[in-house]
Design a protein around this motif. Sequence first.
Motif, PDB file in Angstrom:
ATOM      1  N   ASP A  25       0.681  -1.200   0.115  1.00 25.12           N
ATOM      2  CA  ASP A  25       0.157   0.046   0.125  1.00 25.12           C
ATOM      3  C   ASP A  25       0.763   1.435  -0.030  1.00 25.12           C
ATOM      4  O   ASP A  25       0.345   2.333  -0.471  1.00 25.12           O
ATOM      5  CB  ASP A  25      -0.949   0.068   1.314  1.00 25.12           C
ATOM      6  N   ASP A  26       2.059   1.080   0.460  1.00 26.64           N
ATOM      7  CA  ASP A  26       2.745   2.447   0.620  1.00 26.64           C
ATOM      8  C   ASP A  26       3.770   2.500  -0.431  1.00 26.64           C
ATOM      9  O   ASP A  26       4.350   3.564  -0.603  1.00 26.64           O
ATOM     10  CB  ASP A  26       3.646   2.262   1.893  1.00 26.64           C
ATOM     11  N   THR A  27       4.183   1.625  -1.178  1.00 25.91           N
ATOM     12  CA  THR A  27       5.140   1.717  -2.245  1.00 25.91           C
ATOM     13  C   THR A  27       4.494   1.034  -3.625  1.00 25.91           C
ATOM     14  O   THR A  27       3.651   0.364  -3.642  1.00 25.91           O
ATOM     15  CB  THR A  27       6.578   0.936  -1.836  1.00 25.91           C
ATOM     16  N   LYS A  28       5.266   1.351  -4.625  1.00 24.85           N
ATOM     17  CA  LYS A  28       4.530   0.746  -5.787  1.00 24.85           C
ATOM     18  C   LYS A  28       5.523  -0.186  -6.546  1.00 24.85           C
ATOM     19  O   LYS A  28       5.596  -0.763  -7.460  1.00 24.85           O
ATOM     20  CB  LYS A  28       4.587   1.928  -6.984  1.00 24.85           C
ATOM     21  N   GLU A  29       6.504  -0.712  -5.689  1.00 23.80           N
ATOM     22  CA  GLU A  29       7.422  -2.036  -5.846  1.00 23.80           C
ATOM     23  C   GLU A  29       6.712  -3.077  -5.964  1.00 23.80           C
ATOM     24  O   GLU A  29       5.800  -3.472  -5.159  1.00 23.80           O
ATOM     25  CB  GLU A  29       8.739  -1.752  -4.962  1.00 23.80           C
ATOM     26  N   ASN A  30       7.012  -3.987  -6.748  1.00 20.55           N
ATOM     27  CA  ASN A  30       6.371  -5.020  -7.014  1.00 20.55           C
ATOM     28  C   ASN A  30       7.268  -6.372  -6.640  1.00 20.55           C
ATOM     29  O   ASN A  30       7.406  -7.477  -7.192  1.00 20.55           O
ATOM     30  CB  ASN A  30       5.841  -5.562  -8.541  1.00 20.55           C
ATOM     31  N   LYS A  31       8.016  -5.987  -5.561  1.00 13.98           N
ATOM     32  CA  LYS A  31       8.851  -7.158  -4.911  1.00 13.98           C
ATOM     33  C   LYS A  31       7.951  -8.207  -4.422  1.00 13.98           C
ATOM     34  O   LYS A  31       6.988  -8.014  -3.803  1.00 13.98           O
ATOM     35  CB  LYS A  31       9.808  -6.420  -3.968  1.00 13.98           C
ATOM     36  N   LYS A  32       8.325  -9.420  -4.607  1.00 15.84           N
ATOM     37  CA  LYS A  32       7.639 -10.418  -3.985  1.00 15.84           C
ATOM     38  C   LYS A  32       8.042 -10.964  -3.001  1.00 15.84           C
ATOM     39  O   LYS A  32       9.454 -11.238  -2.638  1.00 15.84           O
ATOM     40  CB  LYS A  32       8.008 -11.849  -5.201  1.00 15.84           C
ATOM     41  N   LYS A  33       7.279 -10.752  -1.952  1.00 18.27           N
ATOM     42  CA  LYS A  33       7.597 -11.251  -0.345  1.00 18.27           C
ATOM     43  C   LYS A  33       7.370 -12.611  -0.190  1.00 18.27           C
ATOM     44  O   LYS A  33       6.434 -13.301  -0.815  1.00 18.27           O
ATOM     45  CB  LYS A  33       6.507 -10.325   0.474  1.00 18.27           C
ATOM     46  N   PRO A  34       8.188 -13.035   0.791  1.00 16.26           N
ATOM     47  CA  PRO A  34       7.852 -14.107   1.051  1.00 16.26           C
ATOM     48  C   PRO A  34       6.507 -14.549   1.739  1.00 16.26           C
ATOM     49  O   PRO A  34       5.941 -13.816   2.283  1.00 16.26           O
ATOM     50  CB  PRO A  34       8.957 -14.581   2.332  1.00 16.26           C
ATOM     51  N   ARG A  35       5.870 -15.738   1.338  1.00 18.29           N
ATOM     52  CA  ARG A  35       4.579 -15.878   1.910  1.00 18.29           C
ATOM     53  C   ARG A  35       4.505 -16.337   3.518  1.00 18.29           C
ATOM     54  O   ARG A  35       5.502 -16.653   4.036  1.00 18.29           O
ATOM     55  CB  ARG A  35       4.022 -17.522   1.309  1.00 18.29           C
ATOM     56  N   LYS A  36       3.467 -15.739   3.992  1.00 18.06           N
ATOM     57  CA  LYS A  36       3.375 -15.938   5.384  1.00 18.06           C
ATOM     58  C   LYS A  36       2.910 -17.217   5.809  1.00 18.06           C
ATOM     59  O   LYS A  36       2.135 -18.001   5.168  1.00 18.06           O
ATOM     60  CB  LYS A  36       2.184 -14.782   5.855  1.00 18.06           C
ATOM     61  N   THR A  37       3.447 -17.665   6.921  1.00 18.81           N
ATOM     62  CA  THR A  37       3.167 -19.109   7.287  1.00 18.81           C
ATOM     63  C   THR A  37       2.512 -18.859   8.869  1.00 18.81           C
ATOM     64  O   THR A  37       3.102 -18.063   9.560  1.00 18.81           O
ATOM     65  CB  THR A  37       4.524 -19.930   7.269  1.00 18.81           C
TER      66      THR A  37
END
Length: 323
Positions: A244-256
């Motif tokens: 929501d705060d940035t426009k970067e499309n970096k793939k974040k690690p999936r939450k477990t």
Amino acid sequence: MSSSSIDLESISEATSGAIGAVLSTTILYPLDTCKAKYQAEVRSSHGRQKYRKLSDVLWEAVSTGQVLSLYQGLGTKNLQSFIAQFVYFYGYSYFKRLYQKKYGTKSIGTKANLLLAASAGACTAIITQPLDTASSRMQTSAFGRSKGLWSMLTEGSWSEAFDGLGISLLLTSNPAIQYTVFDQLKQKLLDGKLKKAGVGSSPESLSAFSAFLLGAISKSIATVLTYPAIRCKVMIQAADSSDDDTKENKKKPRKTISGVIDAIWKQEGVFGFFKGLDAQIMKTVLSSALLLMIKEKITATTWVLILAIRSYLVVTQGRLKGK
């Protein structure tokens, strides 16, 4: 009673319950959104926290002129509630018929009933999980930046749409805990009334107010016992704040589950697992009360409408055959 009338009663009950769920969800949705955003946030390692109390979420919406955003994801949530009511009702009816056919009995014990209800709940959770995940992400997105249902469902993999399914299946134990506590409290209350009335008196029954009060208490106890799982589920399904705060499309690690538990434990301690509990209890109790009240009010009307539609179809079919 014929099978067709039984089917009509089933449709009437399911429709009334679904409409009740939709109206109840709509009325309490701003509270639900505030609760979800508050539950989803974990204190940072520097001790910074955006929402220190539930009212901070509401104040953010008001101060930024985004009051209507308290309803973001409402359509998806209502769709999920409506489908869930039908799936649960027919799932429960199906498992009940299988049980009666297998054991050749019409009566079902409390334990068997809870098992059937849990099975129906598990089927409901599996079928409606993508909608549940999408609505949670819409609610927890920054105000005014929530995406549509299709975008939510297609932006990740299908496995991501089922985030939190394991916890959802675990939470099917919530009604079992609720009804067990309710039965125990009810029995103690009725035994006390029977002792006061004396030996040989007729069995007592609960008043409407007593039943509501015991229902609220038992639901609250079930919520307290399962709340750590509820909060973990919200955090797993929540929208990533960095999106929501940035426009970067970096793939974040999936939450477990293990990752979420570790984050809560390290940043907030044991009490962090119960953050937002008061709002959860208030929302759950109000939602149950509203659902039952609305359902009772519209059941008769729904039944009349379904009978009228059935009569119309029978008459129309008769005319067509006559031609």
